[in-house]
Design an enzyme around this catalytic site. Structure first.
Site, mmCIF file in Angstrom:
data_model
loop_
_atom_site.group_PDB
_atom_site.id
_atom_site.type_symbol
_atom_site.label_atom_id
_atom_site.label_comp_id
_atom_site.label_asym_id
_atom_site.label_seq_id
_atom_site.Cartn_x
_atom_site.Cartn_y
_atom_site.Cartn_z
ATOM 1 N N ARG A 145 -11.544 15.002 6.707
ATOM 2 C CA ARG A 145 -12.360 15.285 5.519
ATOM 3 C C ARG A 145 -13.795 15.594 5.927
ATOM 4 O O ARG A 145 -14.328 14.976 6.843
ATOM 5 C CB ARG A 145 -12.363 14.077 4.574
ATOM 6 C CG ARG A 145 -11.044 13.883 3.871
ATOM 7 C CD ARG A 145 -11.017 12.603 3.052
ATOM 8 N NE ARG A 145 -10.005 11.701 3.557
ATOM 9 C CZ ARG A 145 -9.904 10.424 3.218
ATOM 10 N NH1 ARG A 145 -10.758 9.895 2.367
ATOM 11 N NH2 ARG A 145 -8.951 9.666 3.720
ATOM 12 N N ARG A 183 -2.160 -2.060 -3.767
ATOM 13 C CA ARG A 183 -3.451 -1.414 -3.539
ATOM 14 C C ARG A 183 -3.474 -0.091 -4.309
ATOM 15 O O ARG A 183 -2.553 0.721 -4.180
ATOM 16 C CB ARG A 183 -3.643 -1.123 -2.056
ATOM 17 C CG ARG A 183 -4.908 -0.359 -1.808
ATOM 18 C CD ARG A 183 -4.946 0.225 -0.417
ATOM 19 N NE ARG A 183 -6.202 0.932 -0.226
ATOM 20 C CZ ARG A 183 -6.336 2.000 0.536
ATOM 21 N NH1 ARG A 183 -5.315 2.482 1.192
ATOM 22 N NH2 ARG A 183 -7.507 2.593 0.656
ATOM 23 N N GLU A 238 -7.519 -5.959 4.327
ATOM 24 C CA GLU A 238 -7.342 -5.632 2.917
ATOM 25 C C GLU A 238 -6.086 -6.285 2.346
ATOM 26 O O GLU A 238 -6.063 -6.693 1.189
ATOM 27 C CB GLU A 238 -7.257 -4.106 2.754
ATOM 28 C CG GLU A 238 -8.592 -3.425 3.028
ATOM 29 C CD GLU A 238 -8.459 -1.945 3.306
ATOM 30 O OE1 GLU A 238 -8.008 -1.592 4.412
ATOM 31 O OE2 GLU A 238 -8.813 -1.134 2.438
ATOM 32 N N ASN A 264 0.872 -1.160 0.000
ATOM 33 C CA ASN A 264 0.000 0.000 0.000
ATOM 34 C C ASN A 264 0.916 1.219 0.000
ATOM 35 O O ASN A 264 1.449 1.605 1.036
ATOM 36 C CB ASN A 264 -0.881 -0.037 1.259
ATOM 37 C CG ASN A 264 -1.908 1.073 1.263
ATOM 38 O OD1 ASN A 264 -1.868 1.975 0.421
ATOM 39 N ND2 ASN A 264 -2.819 1.025 2.213
ATOM 40 N N HIS A 321 -12.512 2.084 -0.601
ATOM 41 C CA HIS A 321 -12.485 1.025 0.432
ATOM 42 C C HIS A 321 -13.190 -0.251 -0.031
ATOM 43 O O HIS A 321 -13.637 -1.062 0.791
ATOM 44 C CB HIS A 321 -13.196 1.471 1.733
ATOM 45 C CG HIS A 321 -12.557 2.618 2.435
ATOM 46 N ND1 HIS A 321 -13.297 3.596 3.051
ATOM 47 C CD2 HIS A 321 -11.263 2.934 2.648
ATOM 48 C CE1 HIS A 321 -12.482 4.479 3.602
ATOM 49 N NE2 HIS A 321 -11.239 4.106 3.370
#
Ligand code: AMP
Length: 398
Positions: A239, A89, A383, A8, A178
């Site tokens: 965010r 990823r 993940e 990642n 996601h």
């Protein structure tokens, strides 16, 4: 022996996990930070121990070389040849990628081109992909997209009600993110419930520093809270999530220097959310502490966060016309019994509840009472494992 690395990569960091496949055993993991800055840090976790090296790491290729050499120095591998696969990823796959793909030059160029959709993520991912391609050109190299799971959304959900030409010319639409996590926890939820995923309606809440909620019907994403970019949806660490779009021109009228794409992006991506309201932290632990201490801004931030989550879950009960299970995952979803309680208590009308004896720190599985109409679950996401499995799938197909 077959070893696969899940990667990642961000613009200045590279998180990795090394698996023994097909056993799916994690052999080692680590994080390289401050790539391209002074005093880079590489941390390797292996056999319950953690090693850290601080040195300048000028670029991603040098970071990957360092990682591979660390694996040799620590006797985790005897030579580079033991690594037979790498999975990367990638946040934005746009309309190009409906599923994971084998890396070639065209794929890398498309990942780079899609940087406009994930400016904080895709450029770093592309650098990571190129670095592995340069150092280990022969291994199975796969890209796994956060958006792929959401390509099953119907047009009615993914289109924005703006003039068609913005979709036709620039592909302005909802892509979500996601996806790897939502897909994984939905599949695990079906196992926990002991029912075929094809007959389930689930709402999966991936709430970490970034957060998104997905409506999953029959194992497929039918709507998700993040939008064209990972800025949309619920309130997050830094965010804003959804806003009235008129706020942007309104602010530009008052502060003309904000009429700069990078500046305005920063306002909503980096200075908003829990951080913007609490003026204290983007970290939920700090917010909860502040609320407990009676700090007004932290309390407001917390209450707004819960409010936005409840509203999205409510929306998706409507989208699905019913729901069998709610899944909490990621940093906040997995660890905060308080957030789970406060969200679900406000949705009791839907037949949702949490059992205080099950909804505890470290909970894993069903946390609702035995008689609850809707099963609420905590399912740790993984993940990296999904990425390693995808690499394995491509290896076996070759
Ligand atoms: P992630 O991005 O998935 O790593 O999640 C990071 C978020 O999880 C941060 O906001 C952390 O504060 C939050 N988090 C981790 N542990 C806890 C906890 N015990 N209680 C509340 N929030 C937590």
């Amino acid at each position: 022996m077959s070893k696969t690395i899940s990667i990642n990569a961000g613009s200045s960091s590279l998180k990795w996990q090394l698996y023994q496949m097909p056993e799916e055993k994690v052999i080692a993991k680590g994080l390289i930070e401050r790539i391209g800055l002074e005093n880079g840090i590489s941390t390797v976790k292996f056999n319950g121990e953690s090693e850290q090296i601080t040195t300048d790491i000028p670029d991603h290729t040098i970071a990957v070389k360092m990682l591979l050499d660390d694996l040799i120095h620590l006797n985790i591998i005897a030579s580079y040849d033991e690594i037979t696969g790498v999975g990367h990823r990638v946040v934005a796959g746009g309309e190009y990628f409906k599923e994971s793909a084998l890396v070639d030059e065209k794929v890398i160029e498309q990942v780079e081109e899609l940087s406009l959709l994930a400016p904080l993520h895709n450029p770093g991912a592309a650098l990571g992909i190129r670095a592995f391609k340069e150092l280990l050109p022969e291994i199975t190299s796969v890209v796994v997209f956060d958006t792929a799971f959401h390509t099953s959304m119907p047009e009615v959900a993914y289109r924005y009600p703006i003039a068609n030409r913005y979709y036709e010319d620039y592909k302005v639409r909802k892509y979500g993110a996601h996806g790897t996590s939502h897909q994984y926890v939905a599949q695990e939820a079906a196992k926990v419930l002991g029912r075929p995923i094809e007959e389930l309606k689930l709402i999966t809440c991936h709430i970490g520093n970034g957060a998104s909620i997905t409506a999953v019907k029959g194992g497929k994403s039918v709507d998700t809270s993040m939008g064209l970019t990972p800025l949309g949806g619920v309130m997050m660490g830094t965010r804003s999530g959804d806003l009235d779009p008129a706020i942007i021109p309104f602010l530009i009228d008052r502060e003309p220097e904000l009429a700069d794409a990078e500046k305005i992006r920063n306002v909503f991506n980096r200075e908003s959310g829990l951080l913007g309201i609490s003026e204290k932290s983007s970290d939920m632990r700090d917010i909860i502490e502040g609320k407990k201490a009676g700090e007004a801004k932290a309390s407001l931030a917390y209450d707004m966060y819960i409010d936005r989550l409840k509203k999205y879950i409510g929306q998706y009960v409507a989208v699905l016309n019913g729901v069998d299970g709610i899944v909490f995952t990621a940093g906040i979803g997995e660890n905060s019994d308080i957030v789970r309680r406060d969200v679900i208590e406000g949705l009791s009308w839907f037949g949702m509840d949490v059992d205080p004896e099950k909804n505890v720190f470290g909970a894993n599985g069903i946390i609702s009472t035995d008689g609850a109409k809707v099963k609420v679950m905590v399912i740790p996401t993984d993940e990296e494992l999904v990425i390693a499995r995808d690499v394995e799938r491509f290896k076996n197909a070759n």
